[in-house]
Enzyme design. Sequence first.
Site, PDB file in Angstrom:
ATOM      1  N   HIS A  21      -8.993  43.096  -3.008  1.00  0.00           N
ATOM      2  CA  HIS A  21     -10.101  43.951  -2.549  1.00  0.00           C
ATOM      3  C   HIS A  21     -10.599  44.848  -3.680  1.00  0.00           C
ATOM      4  O   HIS A  21     -11.796  44.990  -3.899  1.00  0.00           O
ATOM      5  CB  HIS A  21      -9.645  44.873  -1.408  1.00  0.00           C
ATOM      6  CG  HIS A  21      -9.255  44.177  -0.144  1.00  0.00           C
ATOM      7  ND1 HIS A  21      -8.093  44.459   0.529  1.00  0.00           N
ATOM      8  CD2 HIS A  21      -9.882  43.229   0.585  1.00  0.00           C
ATOM      9  CE1 HIS A  21      -8.017  43.726   1.620  1.00  0.00           C
ATOM     10  NE2 HIS A  21      -9.095  42.954   1.687  1.00  0.00           N
ATOM     11  N   LYS A  45      -4.502  43.667  17.546  1.00  0.00           N
ATOM     12  CA  LYS A  45      -3.166  44.182  17.864  1.00  0.00           C
ATOM     13  C   LYS A  45      -2.261  44.091  16.646  1.00  0.00           C
ATOM     14  O   LYS A  45      -1.228  44.726  16.595  1.00  0.00           O
ATOM     15  CB  LYS A  45      -2.563  43.361  19.003  1.00  0.00           C
ATOM     16  CG  LYS A  45      -3.180  43.676  20.336  1.00  0.00           C
ATOM     17  CD  LYS A  45      -2.451  42.914  21.438  1.00  0.00           C
ATOM     18  CE  LYS A  45      -3.323  42.834  22.673  1.00  0.00           C
ATOM     19  NZ  LYS A  45      -3.333  41.535  23.295  1.00  0.00           N
ATOM     20  N   ARG A  94     -12.610  33.660  -1.653  1.00  0.00           N
ATOM     21  CA  ARG A  94     -11.396  33.221  -2.333  1.00  0.00           C
ATOM     22  C   ARG A  94     -11.359  31.721  -2.556  1.00  0.00           C
ATOM     23  O   ARG A  94     -10.845  31.244  -3.555  1.00  0.00           O
ATOM     24  CB  ARG A  94     -10.159  33.606  -1.506  1.00  0.00           C
ATOM     25  CG  ARG A  94      -9.826  35.057  -1.607  1.00  0.00           C
ATOM     26  CD  ARG A  94      -8.846  35.459  -0.554  1.00  0.00           C
ATOM     27  NE  ARG A  94      -9.500  35.486   0.750  1.00  0.00           N
ATOM     28  CZ  ARG A  94      -9.018  36.065   1.808  1.00  0.00           C
ATOM     29  NH1 ARG A  94      -7.832  36.623   1.769  1.00  0.00           N
ATOM     30  NH2 ARG A  94      -9.685  36.084   2.936  1.00  0.00           N
ATOM     31  N   SER A 131      -4.350  40.408   3.040  1.00  0.00           N
ATOM     32  CA  SER A 131      -3.586  41.519   3.614  1.00  0.00           C
ATOM     33  C   SER A 131      -2.484  40.984   4.524  1.00  0.00           C
ATOM     34  O   SER A 131      -1.373  41.510   4.545  1.00  0.00           O
ATOM     35  CB  SER A 131      -4.501  42.439   4.422  1.00  0.00           C
ATOM     36  OG  SER A 131      -5.456  43.031   3.592  1.00  0.00           O
TER      37      SER A 131
HETATM   38  P1  ADP Z   1     -12.184  40.605   6.838  1.00  0.00           P
HETATM   39  O1  ADP Z   1     -11.217  40.676   7.973  1.00  0.00           O
HETATM   40  O2  ADP Z   1     -13.567  40.996   7.157  1.00  0.00           O
HETATM   41  O3  ADP Z   1     -12.141  39.323   6.041  1.00  0.00           O
HETATM   42  P2  ADP Z   1     -10.646  41.742   4.744  1.00  0.00           P
HETATM   43  O4  ADP Z   1     -10.113  43.121   4.706  1.00  0.00           O
HETATM   44  O5  ADP Z   1      -9.675  40.636   4.847  1.00  0.00           O
HETATM   45  O6  ADP Z   1     -11.688  41.753   5.893  1.00  0.00           O
HETATM   46  O7  ADP Z   1     -11.554  41.494   3.463  1.00  0.00           O
HETATM   47  C1  ADP Z   1     -12.592  42.344   3.083  1.00  0.00           C
HETATM   48  C2  ADP Z   1     -13.384  41.695   1.964  1.00  0.00           C
HETATM   49  O8  ADP Z   1     -12.534  41.467   0.846  1.00  0.00           O
HETATM   50  C3  ADP Z   1     -13.952  40.328   2.316  1.00  0.00           C
HETATM   51  O9  ADP Z   1     -15.160  40.163   1.628  1.00  0.00           O
HETATM   52  C4  ADP Z   1     -12.918  39.375   1.822  1.00  0.00           C
HETATM   53  O10 ADP Z   1     -13.458  38.103   1.554  1.00  0.00           O
HETATM   54  C5  ADP Z   1     -12.515  40.092   0.542  1.00  0.00           C
HETATM   55  N1  ADP Z   1     -11.154  39.736   0.127  1.00  0.00           N
HETATM   56  C6  ADP Z   1     -10.036  39.716   0.856  1.00  0.00           C
HETATM   57  N2  ADP Z   1      -8.976  39.346   0.102  1.00  0.00           N
HETATM   58  C7  ADP Z   1      -9.462  39.118  -1.142  1.00  0.00           C
HETATM   59  C8  ADP Z   1      -8.882  38.688  -2.367  1.00  0.00           C
HETATM   60  N3  ADP Z   1      -7.603  38.389  -2.467  1.00  0.00           N
HETATM   61  N4  ADP Z   1      -9.696  38.586  -3.431  1.00  0.00           N
HETATM   62  C9  ADP Z   1     -11.002  38.884  -3.320  1.00  0.00           C
HETATM   63  N5  ADP Z   1     -11.612  39.262  -2.191  1.00  0.00           N
HETATM   64  C10 ADP Z   1     -10.860  39.384  -1.120  1.00  0.00           C
END
Ligand code: ADP
Length: 163
Positions: A21, A45, A94, A131
């Site tokens: 992120h 949840k 990704r 995450s």
């Molecule tokens: P969501 O549930 O909307 O996918 P996330 O918190 O998982 O929310 O992700 C938020 C943003 O960060 C999204 O644009 C997602 O594609 C990006 N993202 C998540 N993990 C990575 C990663 N490892 N590398 C780059 N971008 C990521």
Amino acid sequence: MNPEARHAVCPGSFDPVTHGHLDIISRTSQLYDEVWVAVFHNASKNAVFSVEERVELLRETTQDMPNVKIASFRGLVVDFCKEHGVGVIVRGVRAISDFDYELQMAQMNYGLAGIETVMMPTNPLYSFLSSSMVKDAAKWGGDISPHVPEVVQRRLVERMRQD
Ligand code: ADP
């Protein structure tokens, strides 16, 4: 040029924020004048951190990015954009498996409000990182230090001990 095109939002769950992120947020902050990181209020949840905790962790880990602001939101991301004068949604991609969903969402958001989406390819260092994987690894005592900032690692380990 539309002034709103100089303002971007990185929306997501950020439960919790990872290096993947932060890589996207930091690269977005180099491209736009102002960047909002918007944390969804979702009813999942499986959430480990409250929205307030996720916002706090994002504040701590983006301190060195002066044009980045953190907020939470409910409802449609396009409504967040309208409220904050944002013209562009930036999403990290990704792998091709992310693309299908991201494309649908981008088309929906453009149709709803004329808001553009920019898909930013992940740094290959983080292409496997999510995450949920970090949470799983932490739950079973795995070393998550390469994947998240130190403060996130600490809070996650504490939280997993309480559960
Ligand atoms: P969501 O549930 O909307 O996918 P996330 O918190 O998982 O929310 O992700 C938020 C943003 O960060 C999204 O644009 C997602 O594609 C990006 N993202 C998540 N993990 C990575 C990663 N490892 N590398 C780059 N971008 C990521």
